[in-house]
Scaffold this motif. Structure first.
Motif, PDB file in Angstrom:
ATOM      1  N   GLN A  49      -3.204   0.379  -4.844  1.00 10.26           N
ATOM      2  CA  GLN A  49      -4.533   0.573  -4.272  1.00 10.26           C
ATOM      3  C   GLN A  49      -5.314  -0.733  -4.474  1.00 10.26           C
ATOM      4  N   LYS A  53       0.809  -1.220   0.000  1.00  9.68           N
ATOM      5  CA  LYS A  53       0.000   0.000   0.000  1.00  9.68           C
ATOM      6  C   LYS A  53       0.844   1.273   0.000  1.00  9.68           C
ATOM      7  N   TYR A  69      -9.079  -2.062   3.197  1.00  4.47           N
ATOM      8  CA  TYR A  69      -8.926  -1.401   1.898  1.00  4.47           C
ATOM      9  C   TYR A  69     -10.301  -1.029   1.343  1.00  4.47           C
TER      10      TYR A  69
END
Length: 379
Positions: A305, A300, A329
């Motif tokens: 992403q 990350k 996430y």
């Protein structure tokens, strides 16, 4: 009375509309033994409702207008048996309506509807004749009966090592049979390039992973039957597959986030984006989540992403799964299945990697292969 619809041009040839579209009044009647007095819904191939009725002592009759010229599947759905979608219940039967009078005989047993016979359908007769001509048809029932029995013994009776061994052996036998059956069907293609029932059979073998092969098969069918519903769907699959192929720009979408806002995929440009299409009810999806969480933690801060896109139909089930899995996430919700059409997937988990420029880099990632591919790009 039939309604004749236009003329169309296929590969430079004019094909009469009678071979293309034929909407006519039909009578669909029959019996579903064991259903009793319950609601019955006639649906199109896309599950859109056509009409509904109520059975009386298992029997029903429906008079309506439908398309009979492209050999599409129609569906009879009994809501009292179970919901549409993933379930142990089978509340539907599928069949053709390609003549004005169709008679259905089916049976409801243990929450599962089974079609026993279909009369009045020339397409159904040819469809069954082709399948029964396959050498594998001699053993198919025996092989599936063995698997069902092994599945029952392990999951419902006792989870012993011996029962697991038999279940694995039975599962392997099914895989071998399916491979044999596929070879037999593809070998018949040169004989059936003008057969819509055969087009229905062979089209079922294609998905996102074999678009090139699908196009080769589609091209072998005679232009005179390319109005066949199965071939039109196959053509659409091929086109969608090309639109979301590796090396192409990732189709954009905008979905609801777990916090109630909305976000578009295009807004994530500038980072590598790993998308996991999943659902709360999907066991393999849930087993993949811990691996994805580790990957997110590792990458990350290196330009990755991660996005989870749930295709759950239930908002409650989705949010419950989010709490249970504790995913940190970005989570998006796609109850309408928008992304499955854009990205042409028909099985989950389906995991893809997109470049900072929005180009699809990898598709169908699983397990350790996810980390390996990300490492290649984020050196």
């Amino acid at each position: 009375m039939s309604k004749i619809v236009f003329f169309i041009c296929v590969v430079g040839l004019l094909v009469p509309a009678t071979l293309v579209a034929k909407v006519e009044k039909v009578t669909l009647k029959g019996a579903i033994k064991g259903l009793g007095n319950e609601e019955l819904i006639l649906m199109n191939s896309d599950r859109s409702e056509i009409t509904r009725t109520k059975t009386k002592n298992d029997h029903f009759e429906i008079v309506t207008e439908v398309e009979t010229g492209d050999l599409r599947y129609y569906i009879l759905y009994a809501p009292s048996v179970g919901p549409l979608g993933p379930s142990m219940a089978i509340p539907t039967i599928h069949f053709f309506i390609d003549s004005p009078k169709i008679t259905v005989v089916a049976e409801l047993k243990d929450k599962q509807m089974r079609l026993k016979s279909l009369k009045g359908s020339p397409g159904w007769e040819e469809h069954n004749r082709i399948l029964e001509s396959l050498p594998s048809s001699l053993t198919i029932q025996k092989v599936y009966d063995r698997y069902n029995q092994a599945f029952h013994e392990y999951n419902e009776v006792e989870q012993t090592e011996e029962n697991m061994k038999e279940l694995k052996a039975a599962s392997h036998a099914v895989d071998v049979l399916q491979g044999q059956r596929r070879e037999e069907i593809f070998g018949l293609l040169p004989q059936y390039t003008t057969s819509m029932p055969f087009a229905v059979i062979i089209s079922s073998y294609f998905g996102i992973d074999n678009i090139d092969e699908a196009e080769k098969v589609w091209n072998q069918f005679d232009p005179s039957i390319r109005h066949c519903y199965a071939l039109k769907q196959l053509e659409n699959l091929i086109q969608r597959g090309k639109n979301c192929a590796v090396g192409h720009e990732a189709p954009n979408f905008e979905l609801i986030t777990s916090t109630g806002g909305k976000i578009a995929l295009s807004s994530l440009r500038g980072k590598y984006v790993l998308i996991d299409f999943w659902a709360s009810w999907c066991g393999p999806c849930r087993r993949e989540i811990p691996n994805i969480k580790k990957i997110y933690a590792e990458f990350k801060d290196k330009g990755l992403q991660v996005v989870g896109v749930s295709i759950d139909s239930s908002d409650k089930a989705w949010k419950k799964a989010l709490e249970e899995e504790n995913m940190d996430y970005l989570q998006l919700y796609d109850p309408e299945g928008i992304t499955s059409k854009l990205y042409n997937y028909n099985g989950i988990p389906f995991i893809i990697l997109i470049s900072p420029e929005g180009i699809i880099l990898e598709k169908g990632l699983r397990g350790e292969n996810i980390r390996e591919k990300i490492t290649e790009y984020l050196k």
